[in-house]
Design a protein around this motif. Structure first.
Motif, PDB file in Angstrom:
ATOM      1  N   THR A  44       0.845  -1.189   0.000  1.00  9.27           N
ATOM      2  CA  THR A  44       0.000   0.000   0.000  1.00  9.27           C
ATOM      3  C   THR A  44       0.883   1.243   0.000  1.00  9.27           C
ATOM      4  O   THR A  44       1.705   1.416   0.911  1.00  9.27           O
ATOM      5  CB  THR A  44      -0.903   0.012   1.244  1.00  9.27           C
ATOM      6  N   PRO A  45       0.768   2.127  -0.992  1.00  7.98           N
ATOM      7  CA  PRO A  45       1.692   3.275  -1.074  1.00  7.98           C
ATOM      8  C   PRO A  45       1.727   4.132   0.182  1.00  7.98           C
ATOM      9  O   PRO A  45       2.793   4.604   0.591  1.00  7.98           O
ATOM     10  CB  PRO A  45       1.148   4.063  -2.279  1.00  7.98           C
ATOM     11  N   GLU A  46       0.576   4.323   0.826  1.00  7.10           N
ATOM     12  CA  GLU A  46       0.538   5.179   2.008  1.00  7.10           C
ATOM     13  C   GLU A  46       1.389   4.640   3.155  1.00  7.10           C
ATOM     14  O   GLU A  46       1.752   5.396   4.069  1.00  7.10           O
ATOM     15  CB  GLU A  46      -0.907   5.367   2.482  1.00  7.10           C
ATOM     16  N   ASN A  47       1.709   3.355   3.112  1.00  7.32           N
ATOM     17  CA  ASN A  47       2.504   2.793   4.200  1.00  7.32           C
ATOM     18  C   ASN A  47       3.954   3.248   4.195  1.00  7.32           C
ATOM     19  O   ASN A  47       4.702   2.942   5.128  1.00  7.32           O
ATOM     20  CB  ASN A  47       2.423   1.259   4.193  1.00  7.32           C
ATOM     21  N   VAL A  48       4.345   3.996   3.166  1.00  7.20           N
ATOM     22  CA  VAL A  48       5.667   4.619   3.218  1.00  7.20           C
ATOM     23  C   VAL A  48       5.748   5.558   4.425  1.00  7.20           C
ATOM     24  O   VAL A  48       6.830   5.846   4.929  1.00  7.20           O
ATOM     25  CB  VAL A  48       5.975   5.376   1.899  1.00  7.20           C
ATOM     26  N   LEU A  49       4.591   6.030   4.899  1.00  9.36           N
ATOM     27  CA  LEU A  49       4.540   6.920   6.060  1.00  9.36           C
ATOM     28  C   LEU A  49       4.322   6.172   7.370  1.00  9.36           C
ATOM     29  O   LEU A  49       4.221   6.795   8.428  1.00  9.36           O
ATOM     30  CB  LEU A  49       3.410   7.944   5.879  1.00  9.36           C
ATOM     31  N   ASN A  50       4.216   4.849   7.299  1.00 10.56           N
ATOM     32  CA  ASN A  50       3.817   4.079   8.476  1.00 10.56           C
ATOM     33  C   ASN A  50       4.884   3.111   8.979  1.00 10.56           C
ATOM     34  O   ASN A  50       4.561   2.148   9.681  1.00 10.56           O
ATOM     35  CB  ASN A  50       2.533   3.307   8.179  1.00 10.56           C
ATOM     36  N   GLN A  51       6.142   3.365   8.663  1.00 11.35           N
ATOM     37  CA  GLN A  51       7.188   2.471   9.150  1.00 11.35           C
ATOM     38  C   GLN A  51       7.186   2.354  10.682  1.00 11.35           C
ATOM     39  O   GLN A  51       7.182   1.227  11.210  1.00 11.35           O
ATOM     40  CB  GLN A  51       8.558   2.947   8.679  1.00 11.35           C
ATOM     41  N   PRO A  52       7.184   3.454  11.430  1.00 12.81           N
ATOM     42  CA  PRO A  52       7.235   3.323  12.893  1.00 12.81           C
ATOM     43  C   PRO A  52       6.019   2.578  13.454  1.00 12.81           C
ATOM     44  O   PRO A  52       6.156   1.752  14.362  1.00 12.81           O
ATOM     45  CB  PRO A  52       7.281   4.772  13.385  1.00 12.81           C
ATOM     46  N   PHE A  53       4.838   2.852  12.915  1.00 13.77           N
ATOM     47  CA  PHE A  53       3.622   2.188  13.387  1.00 13.77           C
ATOM     48  C   PHE A  53       3.677   0.687  13.127  1.00 13.77           C
ATOM     49  O   PHE A  53       3.417  -0.132  14.032  1.00 13.77           O
ATOM     50  CB  PHE A  53       2.408   2.805  12.688  1.00 13.77           C
ATOM     51  N   LEU A  54       4.017   0.296  11.907  1.00 18.52           N
ATOM     52  CA  LEU A  54       4.052  -1.129  11.568  1.00 18.52           C
ATOM     53  C   LEU A  54       5.163  -1.847  12.325  1.00 18.52           C
ATOM     54  O   LEU A  54       4.987  -2.993  12.775  1.00 18.52           O
ATOM     55  CB  LEU A  54       4.231  -1.298  10.062  1.00 18.52           C
ATOM     56  N   ASP A  55       6.289  -1.181  12.468  1.00 19.32           N
ATOM     57  CA  ASP A  55       7.386  -1.793  13.234  1.00 19.32           C
ATOM     58  C   ASP A  55       6.966  -2.010  14.684  1.00 19.32           C
ATOM     59  O   ASP A  55       7.213  -3.080  15.263  1.00 19.32           O
ATOM     60  CB  ASP A  55       8.620  -0.897  13.170  1.00 19.32           C
ATOM     61  N   ALA A  56       6.306  -1.014  15.277  1.00 17.95           N
ATOM     62  CA  ALA A  56       5.867  -1.141  16.668  1.00 17.95           C
ATOM     63  C   ALA A  56       4.845  -2.257  16.818  1.00 17.95           C
ATOM     64  O   ALA A  56       4.904  -3.049  17.766  1.00 17.95           O
ATOM     65  CB  ALA A  56       5.280   0.188  17.148  1.00 17.95           C
ATOM     66  N   ALA A  57       3.901  -2.340  15.863  1.00 23.49           N
ATOM     67  CA  ALA A  57       2.835  -3.335  15.967  1.00 23.49           C
ATOM     68  C   ALA A  57       3.384  -4.756  15.905  1.00 23.49           C
ATOM     69  O   ALA A  57       3.102  -5.586  16.785  1.00 23.49           O
ATOM     70  CB  ALA A  57       1.802  -3.111  14.862  1.00 23.49           C
ATOM     71  N   PHE A  58       4.183  -5.061  14.897  1.00 26.71           N
ATOM     72  CA  PHE A  58       4.637  -6.434  14.738  1.00 26.71           C
ATOM     73  C   PHE A  58       5.763  -6.793  15.704  1.00 26.71           C
ATOM     74  O   PHE A  58       5.923  -7.957  16.068  1.00 26.71           O
ATOM     75  CB  PHE A  58       5.012  -6.694  13.285  1.00 26.71           C
ATOM     76  N   SER A  59       6.514  -5.798  16.167  1.00 29.79           N
ATOM     77  CA  SER A  59       7.490  -6.057  17.225  1.00 29.79           C
ATOM     78  C   SER A  59       6.771  -6.373  18.537  1.00 29.79           C
ATOM     79  O   SER A  59       7.184  -7.252  19.296  1.00 29.79           O
ATOM     80  CB  SER A  59       8.412  -4.852  17.420  1.00 29.79           C
ATOM     81  N   ALA A  60       5.660  -5.664  18.793  1.00 29.45           N
ATOM     82  CA  ALA A  60       4.873  -5.933  20.000  1.00 29.45           C
ATOM     83  C   ALA A  60       4.269  -7.324  19.949  1.00 29.45           C
ATOM     84  O   ALA A  60       4.203  -8.035  20.958  1.00 29.45           O
ATOM     85  CB  ALA A  60       3.777  -4.882  20.156  1.00 29.45           C
ATOM     86  N   LEU A  61       3.831  -7.739  18.777  1.00 24.71           N
ATOM     87  CA  LEU A  61       3.259  -9.074  18.637  1.00 24.71           C
ATOM     88  C   LEU A  61       4.311 -10.141  18.926  1.00 24.71           C
ATOM     89  O   LEU A  61       4.051 -11.123  19.630  1.00 24.71           O
ATOM     90  CB  LEU A  61       2.698  -9.258  17.228  1.00 24.71           C
ATOM     91  N   ALA A  62       5.516  -9.938  18.403  1.00 22.26           N
ATOM     92  CA  ALA A  62       6.585 -10.905  18.650  1.00 22.26           C
ATOM     93  C   ALA A  62       6.921 -10.980  20.135  1.00 22.26           C
ATOM     94  O   ALA A  62       7.146 -12.058  20.683  1.00 22.26           O
ATOM     95  CB  ALA A  62       7.824 -10.523  17.848  1.00 22.26           C
TER      96      ALA A  62
END
Length: 307
Positions: A44-62
């Motif tokens: 999704t192109p807009e996710n270029v702005l969402n690196q910190p959010f996605l990193d936090a989410a999947f790191s929290a899941l791990a």
């Protein structure tokens, strides 16, 4: 300031990056993936702005359960065990002027024309490119782990057969040879980007407007002389700023609109069919890799050897 605020509104807050959010995203994305594959891509192109959010989410899941779990499945289907605990991000750049011209055809279609008046000037689109990519690089620097994000230039990938493999190595994901045949190369993904960029710029410099259907370049949108003046003004304003990302205006027009092109091309500017094979240099393509900002350099893969 308004532009920065607008980008901030498009980005999900890092505080929303929780394990439950990651579970929800996995449930939404999984139907579109073959979860048995070693690398799954979401683009999704807009996710270029969402690196910190996605990193936090999947790191929290791990951290929460030590694995990636599909919460929507009664069998709690698990993703491949060899996946990294953190997502990896790849940002592919193309020359900002070529990008600004390429997206023009979408600004004026019936779906978008009432919503994009602020992006009508090419200058505004260049400002948007710089704001988005600048934020993406700054976000990459906040993630803390080297090799979480890699940037590369599509024009470089066009001529470097192993650049994608070097990006995969930098990110620590499975070798590309496990995904494609042994002669897999960037050309499978990016062959033709340099020529495409030059066609857009030649069309625009020649007074044309890009189209989403044939003819790809609609002539007569502006006088070539006016476009030449606009190009000079854009170069004066943006040269140093695009240099920071490894691009330049300096050589982009020289061969497109040289003395040999003027008598034989509509509008006086012609793009080559295969610029690299026809001897076009990085300078001719609008690349200035030696001017890439030193602070950005750790996040870029510039050559197929990974450097």
């Amino acid at each position: 300031a308004g532009g920065a605020d607008a980008l901030a509104r498009l980005a999900e807050p890092v505080t929303a990056g929780t394990a439950s959010t990651a579970h929800a995203l996995w449930a939404q994305w999984r139907p579109f993936w073959n979860a048995s594959r070693p690398v799954l891509i979401e683009k999704t192109p807009e996710n270029v702005l969402n690196q910190p959010f996605l990193d936090a989410a999947f790191s929290a899941l791990a951290a929460a359960d030590g694995d990636w779990v599909d919460a929507s499945s009664s069998s709690a289907a698990r993703a491949p065990q060899h996946w990294s605990a953190r997502p990896r991000f790849v940002v592919v750049l193309r020359h900002p002027l070529a990008w600004a011209i390429a997206v023009e055809k979408w600004l004026f279609n019936k779906w978008n024309r009432d919503h994009t008046p602020l992006l009508r000037p090419v200058r505004a689109r260049l400002e948007l490119w710089l704001a988005v990519i600048g934020r993406a690089v700054r976000d990459a620097a906040t993630l803390g782990e080297k090799g979480t994000t890699s940037f590369f230039h599509a024009e470089v990938a066009d001529a470097a057969p192993d650049l994608i493999r070097a990006v995969a190595d930098r990110l620590g994901v499975v070798p590309l040879t496990t995904l494609r045949s042994n002669n897999a190369s960037t050309h499978l993904f990016y062959r033709g980007y340099a020529a495409s960029n030059l066609r857009y710029v030649a069309c625009w410099l020649g007074g044309g407007a890009p189209q989403s259907k044939d003819p790809k370049c609609k002539r007569g949108a502006a006088a070539p002389e006016d476009r030449a003046d606009e190009f000079d003004a854009l170069a004066e304003t943006f040269e140093a700023r695009v240099n920071a990302f490894g691009y330049s205006f300096a050589g982009l027009r020289d061969r497109l609109c040289d003395a040999t092109a003027r008598p034989r091309c509509p509008g006086g500017c012609c793009a080559p069919s295969d610029p690299r094979a026809q001897g076009w240099s990085d300078h001719d393509l609008g690349l200035a890799l030696d001017r890439l900002d030193a602070g950005f350099r750790p996040f870029f893969v510039l050559r197929s050897d990974g450097n």
